[in-house]
Scaffold this motif. Structure first.
Motif, PDB file in Angstrom:
ATOM      1  N   PHE A  88      42.424  36.081  46.952  1.00 14.35           N
ATOM      2  CA  PHE A  88      42.371  35.646  45.554  1.00 14.35           C
ATOM      3  C   PHE A  88      42.996  36.644  44.589  1.00 14.35           C
ATOM      4  CE2 PHE A  88      38.321  33.089  46.679  1.00 14.35           C
ATOM      5  CZ  PHE A  88      39.090  32.065  47.198  1.00 14.35           C
ATOM      6  N   ILE A  89      43.073  37.914  44.990  1.00 12.26           N
ATOM      7  CA  ILE A  89      43.700  38.927  44.136  1.00 12.26           C
ATOM      8  C   ILE A  89      44.609  39.813  44.971  1.00 12.26           C
ATOM      9  CG2 ILE A  89      41.780  38.965  42.484  1.00 12.26           C
ATOM     10  CD1 ILE A  89      40.923  41.672  43.681  1.00 12.26           C
ATOM     11  N   THR A  90      45.521  40.493  44.271  1.00 15.83           N
ATOM     12  CA  THR A  90      46.350  41.520  44.901  1.00 15.83           C
ATOM     13  C   THR A  90      46.124  42.809  44.125  1.00 15.83           C
ATOM     14  OG1 THR A  90      48.242  41.014  43.492  1.00 15.83           O
ATOM     15  CG2 THR A  90      48.133  39.891  45.633  1.00 15.83           C
ATOM     16  N   ALA A  91      46.403  43.912  44.775  1.00 18.20           N
ATOM     17  CA  ALA A  91      46.277  45.211  44.130  1.00 18.20           C
ATOM     18  C   ALA A  91      47.627  45.903  44.179  1.00 18.20           C
ATOM     19  CB  ALA A  91      45.226  46.056  44.830  1.00 18.20           C
ATOM     20  N   GLU A  92      48.059  46.393  43.032  1.00 18.71           N
ATOM     21  CA  GLU A  92      49.321  47.130  42.955  1.00 18.71           C
ATOM     22  C   GLU A  92      49.007  48.510  42.420  1.00 18.71           C
ATOM     23  OE1 GLU A  92      53.161  46.860  40.146  1.00 18.71           O
ATOM     24  OE2 GLU A  92      52.697  45.021  41.253  1.00 18.71           O
ATOM     25  N   GLU A  93      49.457  49.530  43.134  1.00 18.87           N
ATOM     26  CA  GLU A  93      49.160  50.894  42.717  1.00 18.87           C
ATOM     27  C   GLU A  93      50.306  51.438  41.876  1.00 18.87           C
ATOM     28  OE1 GLU A  93      47.401  55.042  44.481  1.00 18.87           O
ATOM     29  OE2 GLU A  93      47.334  53.221  45.659  1.00 18.87           O
ATOM     30  N   ALA A  94      49.950  51.964  40.719  1.00 22.39           N
ATOM     31  CA  ALA A  94      50.922  52.600  39.828  1.00 22.39           C
ATOM     32  C   ALA A  94      50.224  53.725  39.085  1.00 22.39           C
ATOM     33  CB  ALA A  94      51.480  51.585  38.836  1.00 22.39           C
ATOM     34  N   ASN A  95      50.864  54.871  39.036  1.00 24.73           N
ATOM     35  CA  ASN A  95      50.306  56.043  38.344  1.00 24.73           C
ATOM     36  C   ASN A  95      48.913  56.404  38.863  1.00 24.73           C
ATOM     37  OD1 ASN A  95      52.612  56.172  36.723  1.00 24.73           O
ATOM     38  ND2 ASN A  95      51.715  54.782  35.215  1.00 24.73           N
ATOM     39  N   ARG A 141      46.568  54.506  39.949  1.00 29.97           N
ATOM     40  CA  ARG A 141      45.538  53.494  39.705  1.00 29.97           C
ATOM     41  C   ARG A 141      45.952  52.187  40.331  1.00 29.97           C
ATOM     42  NH1 ARG A 141      43.157  54.003  33.632  1.00 29.97           N
ATOM     43  NH2 ARG A 141      41.630  55.542  34.252  1.00 29.97           N
ATOM     44  N   LYS A 142      44.960  51.505  40.874  1.00 24.60           N
ATOM     45  CA  LYS A 142      45.200  50.162  41.389  1.00 24.60           C
ATOM     46  C   LYS A 142      44.958  49.167  40.264  1.00 24.60           C
ATOM     47  CE  LYS A 142      44.113  50.568  46.288  1.00 24.60           C
ATOM     48  NZ  LYS A 142      43.253  50.069  47.367  1.00 24.60           N
ATOM     49  N   THR A 143      45.933  48.325  40.028  1.00 28.70           N
ATOM     50  CA  THR A 143      45.775  47.249  39.059  1.00 28.70           C
ATOM     51  C   THR A 143      45.663  45.956  39.841  1.00 28.70           C
ATOM     52  OG1 THR A 143      47.043  48.455  37.406  1.00 28.70           O
ATOM     53  CG2 THR A 143      46.803  46.092  37.065  1.00 28.70           C
ATOM     54  N   TYR A 144      44.653  45.186  39.520  1.00 29.29           N
ATOM     55  CA  TYR A 144      44.363  43.952  40.243  1.00 29.29           C
ATOM     56  C   TYR A 144      44.856  42.759  39.443  1.00 29.29           C
ATOM     57  CZ  TYR A 144      41.399  47.111  42.854  1.00 29.29           C
ATOM     58  OH  TYR A 144      40.949  48.161  43.608  1.00 29.29           O
ATOM     59  N   ALA A 145      45.427  41.787  40.161  1.00 27.95           N
ATOM     60  CA  ALA A 145      45.928  40.565  39.532  1.00 27.95           C
ATOM     61  C   ALA A 145      45.583  39.386  40.420  1.00 27.95           C
ATOM     62  CB  ALA A 145      47.440  40.658  39.333  1.00 27.95           C
ATOM     63  N   LEU A 146      45.456  38.213  39.822  1.00 28.50           N
ATOM     64  CA  LEU A 146      45.144  37.000  40.579  1.00 28.50           C
ATOM     65  C   LEU A 146      46.368  36.509  41.345  1.00 28.50           C
ATOM     66  CD1 LEU A 146      43.113  34.997  37.908  1.00 28.50           C
ATOM     67  CD2 LEU A 146      42.202  36.118  39.947  1.00 28.50           C
ATOM     68  N   THR A 147      46.135  36.008  42.539  1.00 26.66           N
ATOM     69  CA  THR A 147      47.171  35.281  43.273  1.00 26.66           C
ATOM     70  C   THR A 147      47.138  33.840  42.760  1.00 26.66           C
ATOM     71  OG1 THR A 147      45.634  34.614  45.006  1.00 26.66           O
ATOM     72  CG2 THR A 147      46.824  36.712  45.347  1.00 26.66           C
ATOM     73  N   ASP A 148      48.062  33.009  43.218  1.00 22.82           N
ATOM     74  CA  ASP A 148      48.051  31.599  42.808  1.00 22.82           C
ATOM     75  C   ASP A 148      46.743  30.935  43.222  1.00 22.82           C
ATOM     76  OD1 ASP A 148      50.542  31.826  41.651  1.00 22.82           O
ATOM     77  OD2 ASP A 148      51.626  31.110  43.429  1.00 22.82           O
ATOM     78  N   GLU A 149      46.297  31.234  44.440  1.00 25.83           N
ATOM     79  CA  GLU A 149      45.025  30.672  44.923  1.00 25.83           C
ATOM     80  C   GLU A 149      43.850  31.189  44.076  1.00 25.83           C
ATOM     81  OE1 GLU A 149      42.486  30.223  49.092  1.00 25.83           O
ATOM     82  OE2 GLU A 149      44.326  31.405  49.084  1.00 25.83           O
ATOM     83  N   GLY A 150      43.881  32.473  43.736  1.00 25.44           N
ATOM     84  CA  GLY A 150      42.843  33.061  42.898  1.00 25.44           C
ATOM     85  C   GLY A 150      42.839  32.471  41.497  1.00 25.44           C
ATOM     86  N   ARG A 151      44.039  32.189  40.975  1.00 26.47           N
ATOM     87  CA  ARG A 151      44.136  31.581  39.647  1.00 26.47           C
ATOM     88  C   ARG A 151      43.510  30.189  39.658  1.00 26.47           C
ATOM     89  NH1 ARG A 151      46.137  33.107  35.317  1.00 26.47           N
ATOM     90  NH2 ARG A 151      47.336  34.803  36.217  1.00 26.47           N
TER      91      ARG A 151
END
Length: 189
Positions: free
Chosen positions: A99-106, A108-118
């Protein structure tokens, strides 16, 4: 009995009604009051609510974990601040479910919804968010007074545990006056 512990369990005090028992009685009364306030305030929320809150917030925008914690606290007017120990496992579970993905930048992990999660978050958006649900503490009024009462109970208990007999007597007078003033507030138009 010689020495330091007598009657009420306070070092150097003589035990007996009216002699040191006031401190013990204050401590017991305030601990009971604190317990009653904590039951009414209720600081624990079910794990499903953390999951629902995360989905609702990520529906708005991608966020990192502490941002999620802060948003929940702010939207509940301070009534609910989930711990990292409840938010991060919920984030991991949502990632495992796809339902979510995590992208690491600086760092920190930033979490965002996938299409299924949305899709799941959109369906859940039709119901109220956990911080808006009936019974959720959604106003400062619902928590400010009990929190103040808990703080008062803790201070009184501390005086009861470690204050001198004179300090305990002063604390009793302050509490008696506070009680009278609270009832006076209710008596006003």
């Amino acid at each position: 009995m010689s020495g330091s512990f007598m009657g009420d369990g306070f070092p150097g005090r003589k035990g007996g009604p009216g002699e040191g028992w006031a401190g013990n009685a204050i401590w017991e009364a305030m601990e009971q009051l604190r317990g009653q306030f904590e039951q009414k305030v209720g600081t624990r929320v079910g794990r499903g609510d953390v999951r629902a809150a995360v989905l609702a917030l990520l529906l708005e925008q991608p966020m990192h974990g502490y941002q999620i914690i802060h948003e929940i606290e702010e939207r509940s007017n301070g009534a609910w601040k989930p711990s990292p120990g409840s938010v991060y496992p919920a984030l991991q579970l949502l990632a495992d479910e796809g339902f979510i993905t995590a992208e690491e930048a600086n760092g920190r992990k930033t979490y965002a919804l996938t299409d299924e999660g949305r899709a799941v978050a959109d369906a859940a958006a039709e119901t109220s968010a956990p911080w808006e649900a009936p019974g959720a503490r959604d106003s400062g009024r619902a928590t400010a007074l009990p929190k103040a009462g808990i703080g008062l109970a803790q201070a009184a208990a501390q005086v009861g545990r470690s204050g001198s007999p004179e300090q305990v007597d002063k604390a009793v007078a302050v509490l008696d006056e506070a009680r009278r003033q609270l009832y006076s507030i209710l008596a006003q138009d």
